[in-house]
Scaffold this active site. Structure first.
Site, PDB file in Angstrom:
ATOM      1  N   SER A 146      -0.899   5.948 -10.503  1.00 35.14           N
ATOM      2  CA  SER A 146      -1.574   6.359  -9.268  1.00 35.14           C
ATOM      3  C   SER A 146      -0.605   6.978  -8.274  1.00 35.14           C
ATOM      4  O   SER A 146      -1.023   7.665  -7.334  1.00 35.14           O
ATOM      5  CB  SER A 146      -2.255   5.142  -8.627  1.00 35.14           C
ATOM      6  OG  SER A 146      -1.292   4.149  -8.290  1.00 35.14           O
ATOM      7  N   LYS A 147       0.691   6.749  -8.457  1.00 35.90           N
ATOM      8  CA  LYS A 147       1.679   7.244  -7.504  1.00 35.90           C
ATOM      9  C   LYS A 147       1.809   8.767  -7.516  1.00 35.90           C
ATOM     10  O   LYS A 147       2.370   9.349  -6.580  1.00 35.90           O
ATOM     11  CB  LYS A 147       3.044   6.600  -7.768  1.00 35.90           C
ATOM     12  CG  LYS A 147       3.052   5.084  -7.663  1.00 35.90           C
ATOM     13  CD  LYS A 147       2.679   4.590  -6.276  1.00 35.90           C
ATOM     14  CE  LYS A 147       2.855   3.075  -6.166  1.00 35.90           C
ATOM     15  NZ  LYS A 147       2.479   2.557  -4.848  1.00 35.90           N
TER      16      LYS A 147
END
Length: 358
Positions: A60-61
């Protein structure tokens, strides 16, 4: 002019239909929502995983890295050839390194020693300069990865310190992308969001968007034993006595990150290192999703909430699976590491064996 425009439109349409992209950054976001079937067969409600490993950087980063860097470019803070500096448990660093390669920036990362060897090797492979800092020191210790990153920023002219832990853009990245995606994918029927909290950007950004659409959506954060977040949420007081070493990467904190909007989180659940590790393995061998340590933590929280009677048969629950299992081959998915932690002592688990034919 009209013919050129029509030709450009046609090329764009063909590219989209043939799944062709100009660069890897265009693959960030729009990750799938996958129904969990076997693990939740006897649970109340329907359970769906937002599988962030489908991002090109496998976590998700990617969303944060792209959003923050492009915002810095828009503000004129970043220009080609500059250096990006950040503190990271591994995933944010990988995403920053990925974006830096495409956009032409140097990347320096201060990493916690708690990060797996796999993560550190992956950062190096993406061209980043990596400084590994001791994990179990206070945040203001000069050896902590926070202080090391600050020092590197001061020493490197033309650098920008992303400082993800205190960055409103962290929240904005998920408010602008992950939140709307989940709302659309569930057709507005989501009742619960379960997400791990570290920097807090993911859970805060998604919660902000969802609660604007429907204030009754319940947002539950997942914290680690050894972290201060759950108690701070309940008392609004920082208690250093809560802090002690734990193994899960990217979950919990020994400080209060201002990227976390605690008012947007309804409650926290704490999970153990051991149960989270076993649950990560269970996800891979029951649902076929090869996910990371924090995904195991988030799913373990769902197990505990089910036991507490949190869910109803009509609920539609979304859990965030933040990253890919390949980042944890030397840890959660390594039998020796599990044994060294004592994780096989108190829980019997059928371990698949490898047979060598000679």
């Amino acid at each position: 002019m009209s013919n050129n425009f029509n030709r450009l439109l046609k090329i764009t349409f063909m590219k989209e239909n043939k799944n062709v992209f100009d660069n890897v950054l265009q693959l960030i976001g729009n990750t799938p929502l996958i129904k969990l079937n076997r693990m939740t067969a006897n649970f109340d409600g329907d359970f769906y995983a937002k599988v962030e490993a489908f991002n090109p950087g496998h976590s998700s980063k990617d969303r944060i890295a792209l959003h923050i860097i492009e915002e810095a470019e828009r503000q004129g803070i970043l220009t080609p050839g500059d250096t990006i500096i950040e503190t990271t448990s591994g995933n944010t660093g990988f995403s920053l390194a990925l974006v830096s390669i495409i956009k032409g920036y140097d990347c320096i990362l201060a990493v916690s020693s708690k990060s797996s060897a796999d993560k550190i090797d992956m950062l190096k492979s993406m061209g980043a300069k990596v400084y590994v800092c001791p994990a179990h020191v206070k945040a203001d210790d000069p050896r902590s990865y926070y202080e090391v990153a600050k020092r590197l920023h001061e020493e490197n002219k033309g650098s920008i310190y992303i400082n993800q832990y205190f960055n409103q853009l962290n929240i904005d990245a998920h408010y602008n992308s992950t939140g709307p995606e989940i709302w659309d994918q569930t057709e507005g029927e989501i009742t619960h969001l379960i997400a791990c909290s570290g920097t807090g950007g993911t859970i805060s950004g998604i919660s902000k968007y969802l609660k604007e659409q429907n204030p009754s959506v319940k947002v539950i954060g997942v914290d680690a034993y050894g972290s201060v977040l759950k108690k701070y949420h309940e008392t609004r007081e920082f208690d250093h006595k809560e802090i002690y070493p734990y193994r899960i990467e990217g979950l919990g904190k020994n400080l209060i990150p201002t990227a976390t909007d605690f008012d947007l989180i309804d409650k926290f659940v704490k999970v153990t290192d051991e149960e989270s590790a076993h649950t990560a393995r269970e996800i891979s061998n029951t649902e076929g999703l090869f996910v990371g340590y924090t995904s195991g933590a988030a799913m373990q929280a769902i197990k505990q909430l089910q036991e507490e009677g949190e869910f109803k048969s009509t609920d539609k629950v979304v859990v965030i699976f933040p990253d890919h299992g390949s980042r944890y081959m030397s840890k959660v998915y390594n039998d020796k590491w599990m044994e060294d932690q004592g994780f096989f002592d108190s829980k019997s688990e059928v371990q698949a064996t490898i047979e060598y034919i000679k």
